[in-house]
Design a protein around this motif. Structure first.
Motif, PDB file in Angstrom:
ATOM      1  N   LEU A 138       0.815  -1.215   0.000  1.00 10.81           N
ATOM      2  CA  LEU A 138       0.000   0.000   0.000  1.00 10.81           C
ATOM      3  C   LEU A 138       0.850   1.267   0.000  1.00 10.81           C
ATOM      4  O   LEU A 138       0.300   2.377  -0.034  1.00 10.81           O
ATOM      5  N   GLY A 139       2.164   1.124   0.069  1.00 14.46           N
ATOM      6  CA  GLY A 139       3.053   2.285   0.040  1.00 14.46           C
ATOM      7  C   GLY A 139       3.105   3.059   1.338  1.00 14.46           C
ATOM      8  O   GLY A 139       3.432   4.256   1.344  1.00 14.46           O
ATOM      9  N   VAL A 140       2.791   2.400   2.451  1.00 17.48           N
ATOM     10  CA  VAL A 140       2.819   3.056   3.767  1.00 17.48           C
ATOM     11  C   VAL A 140       4.248   3.011   4.310  1.00 17.48           C
ATOM     12  O   VAL A 140       4.808   1.927   4.526  1.00 17.48           O
ATOM     13  N   GLU A 141       4.830   4.176   4.532  1.00 13.68           N
ATOM     14  CA  GLU A 141       6.208   4.233   5.019  1.00 13.68           C
ATOM     15  C   GLU A 141       6.283   4.370   6.532  1.00 13.68           C
ATOM     16  O   GLU A 141       7.213   3.838   7.151  1.00 13.68           O
ATOM     17  N   ARG A 142       5.316   5.080   7.118  1.00 13.16           N
ATOM     18  CA  ARG A 142       5.320   5.273   8.568  1.00 13.16           C
ATOM     19  C   ARG A 142       3.883   5.165   9.081  1.00 13.16           C
ATOM     20  O   ARG A 142       2.933   5.582   8.403  1.00 13.16           O
ATOM     21  N   ALA A 143       3.733   4.609  10.289  1.00 15.18           N
ATOM     22  CA  ALA A 143       2.394   4.465  10.856  1.00 15.18           C
ATOM     23  C   ALA A 143       2.490   4.235  12.352  1.00 15.18           C
ATOM     24  O   ALA A 143       3.527   3.778  12.865  1.00 15.18           O
ATOM     25  N   HIS A 144       1.415   4.570  13.048  1.00 14.36           N
ATOM     26  CA  HIS A 144       1.220   4.120  14.419  1.00 14.36           C
ATOM     27  C   HIS A 144       0.481   2.783  14.349  1.00 14.36           C
ATOM     28  O   HIS A 144      -0.118   2.438  13.314  1.00 14.36           O
ATOM     29  N   PHE A 145       0.495   2.049  15.460  1.00  8.74           N
ATOM     30  CA  PHE A 145      -0.121   0.720  15.465  1.00  8.74           C
ATOM     31  C   PHE A 145      -0.820   0.514  16.801  1.00  8.74           C
ATOM     32  O   PHE A 145      -0.219   0.722  17.866  1.00  8.74           O
ATOM     33  N   ASP A 154       5.889   4.218  14.453  1.00  6.90           N
ATOM     34  CA  ASP A 154       6.178   5.351  15.325  1.00  6.90           C
ATOM     35  C   ASP A 154       5.732   5.075  16.758  1.00  6.90           C
ATOM     36  O   ASP A 154       6.547   4.931  17.650  1.00  6.90           O
ATOM     37  N   LYS A 155       4.426   5.019  16.982  1.00  9.09           N
ATOM     38  CA  LYS A 155       3.902   4.748  18.320  1.00  9.09           C
ATOM     39  C   LYS A 155       3.086   3.462  18.284  1.00  9.09           C
ATOM     40  O   LYS A 155       2.388   3.182  17.305  1.00  9.09           O
ATOM     41  N   LEU A 156       3.205   2.704  19.372  1.00  7.74           N
ATOM     42  CA  LEU A 156       2.561   1.393  19.458  1.00  7.74           C
ATOM     43  C   LEU A 156       1.731   1.316  20.727  1.00  7.74           C
ATOM     44  O   LEU A 156       2.229   1.632  21.814  1.00  7.74           O
ATOM     45  N   VAL A 157       0.477   0.895  20.586  1.00  8.16           N
ATOM     46  CA  VAL A 157      -0.396   0.663  21.735  1.00  8.16           C
ATOM     47  C   VAL A 157      -0.674  -0.835  21.826  1.00  8.16           C
ATOM     48  O   VAL A 157      -1.185  -1.426  20.869  1.00  8.16           O
ATOM     49  N   PRO A 198      10.483 -10.493  22.271  1.00  7.93           N
ATOM     50  CA  PRO A 198      11.855 -10.383  21.772  1.00  7.93           C
ATOM     51  C   PRO A 198      12.540  -9.142  22.343  1.00  7.93           C
ATOM     52  O   PRO A 198      11.882  -8.184  22.763  1.00  7.93           O
ATOM     53  N   SER A 199      13.826  -9.162  22.358  1.00  7.87           N
ATOM     54  CA  SER A 199      14.583  -8.006  22.839  1.00  7.87           C
ATOM     55  C   SER A 199      14.860  -7.057  21.671  1.00  7.87           C
ATOM     56  O   SER A 199      14.770  -7.439  20.500  1.00  7.87           O
ATOM     57  N   GLY A 200      15.169  -5.818  22.009  1.00  9.34           N
ATOM     58  CA  GLY A 200      15.566  -4.855  20.995  1.00  9.34           C
ATOM     59  C   GLY A 200      14.463  -3.975  20.466  1.00  9.34           C
ATOM     60  O   GLY A 200      14.675  -3.222  19.510  1.00  9.34           O
ATOM     61  N   ILE A 201      13.264  -4.019  21.054  1.00 11.28           N
ATOM     62  CA  ILE A 201      12.154  -3.175  20.595  1.00 11.28           C
ATOM     63  C   ILE A 201      12.372  -1.752  21.085  1.00 11.28           C
ATOM     64  O   ILE A 201      12.576  -1.508  22.274  1.00 11.28           O
ATOM     65  N   ALA A 202      12.312  -0.790  20.145  1.00  9.18           N
ATOM     66  CA  ALA A 202      12.660   0.582  20.499  1.00  9.18           C
ATOM     67  C   ALA A 202      11.525   1.577  20.263  1.00  9.18           C
ATOM     68  O   ALA A 202      11.730   2.771  20.388  1.00  9.18           O
ATOM     69  N   ALA A 203      10.341   1.113  19.937  1.00  5.23           N
ATOM     70  CA  ALA A 203       9.227   2.018  19.647  1.00  5.23           C
ATOM     71  C   ALA A 203       8.738   2.727  20.910  1.00  5.23           C
ATOM     72  O   ALA A 203       9.016   2.304  22.039  1.00  5.23           O
ATOM     73  N   ASP A 204       8.015   3.818  20.700  1.00  5.87           N
ATOM     74  CA  ASP A 204       7.331   4.526  21.788  1.00  5.87           C
ATOM     75  C   ASP A 204       6.042   3.753  22.074  1.00  5.87           C
ATOM     76  O   ASP A 204       5.155   3.691  21.219  1.00  5.87           O
TER      77      ASP A 204
END
Length: 257
Positions: free
Chosen positions: A81-88, A109-112, A194-200
């Motif tokens: 779909l050509g989505v480069e950035r998104a919240h989830f 970007d941001k994850l809930v 998993p380790s290494g997750i860096a999202a907000d």
């Protein structure tokens, strides 16, 4: 009916808005987000999708299904779909998908994560075993009829029994093969953070969740340094359905901060 990479999807909200992907839990159907859609799409460009194996998406699943393969589905969808950035925003199993997605892509970007977990818990293991036993021994109708007991507070069930009965008829008619549920439940039970997750990340929990103990969310947050924690006092496992006003407020406040 739009499809990409075998997944049904649908857009809502302003075309120039920040994109928010909504991922449902074990049921896998985007219809789960109906109580939240109008409010969230007033501000954001919402991407809904049905998980592979459920709803309107491709009903076939690979032999091995993991949370990572579910996250790979989302990666393939947003690439198409050509989505480069998104919240989830992900509910339960959908939140686990978000965690794997945040690890695999720098475009989140941001994850809930709503009523999620970092590792298997004895209580929800027993709940999943009970649900599978109902499915195998009593069939889809019994499974669907029992499902609200795990998702909603008792008082809410009593007040909304007509709605639940109507939904049950539709769910039974669209019920996936037992093998699909077995694979999805196995993936959820096997998940290890998993380790290494860096999202907000916002970890959102409901104190009266009857399926996933709220302690699971707190343990998850403890393993995600810098994450934010929000707790709903009431709402059960499907708190976004039973108390959408509070849920929407918490999510919008986090996404907009």
């Amino acid at each position: 009916m739009p499809h990409a990479v075998g997944l049904w999807y649908e857009w809502h909200g302003p075309e120039d808005g920040e994109i928010v992907i909504l991922s449902p839990g074990m049921g896998g159907s985007a219809s789960y987000w109906a109580p939240n859609l109008a409010v969230l799409s007033a501000r954001y460009r919402i991407l809904l999708y049905d998980h592979r194996g459920t709803g309107r998406s491709d009903r076939s699943l690979p032999d091995q299904v993991t949370i990572r393969t579910m996250a790979d589905d989302v990666l393939a969808l947003i690439s198409e779909l050509g989505v480069e950035r998104a919240h989830f925003v992900g509910h339960a199993l959908g939140g686990l998908i978000g965690l794997e997605l945040a690890l695999a892509s720098s475009g989140i970007d941001k994850l809930v994560v709503v009523n999620g977990w970092a590792a298997p818990d004895p209580h929800f293991e027993r709940c999943f075993e009970t649900r599978l036993e109902l499915l195998h021994k009593s069939g889809p109708a019994a499974y669907v009829r029992a499902q609200p007991l795990f998702l909603y507070p008792a008082n809410w069930i009593s007040r909304n029994i007509g709605q639940l009965d109507a939904e049950a008829a539709h769910q039974i008619a669209q019920f996936p093969p037992a093998e699909t549920l077995e694979k999805r439940i196995a993936a959820a039970r096997a998940f290890e953070l998993p380790s290494g997750i860096a999202a907000d990340i916002l970890v959102l929990a409901s104190n009266d969740d009857m399926l996933v103990p709220s302690d699971c969310a707190k343990k998850l947050a403890d393993r995600l340094p810098g994450s934010t924690v929000a707790t709903m006092k009431w709402g059960g496992h499907a708190c976004s359905v039973t108390d959408p006003d509070i849920f929407n407020h918490l999510v919008l406040d986090f996404l907009g901060s």
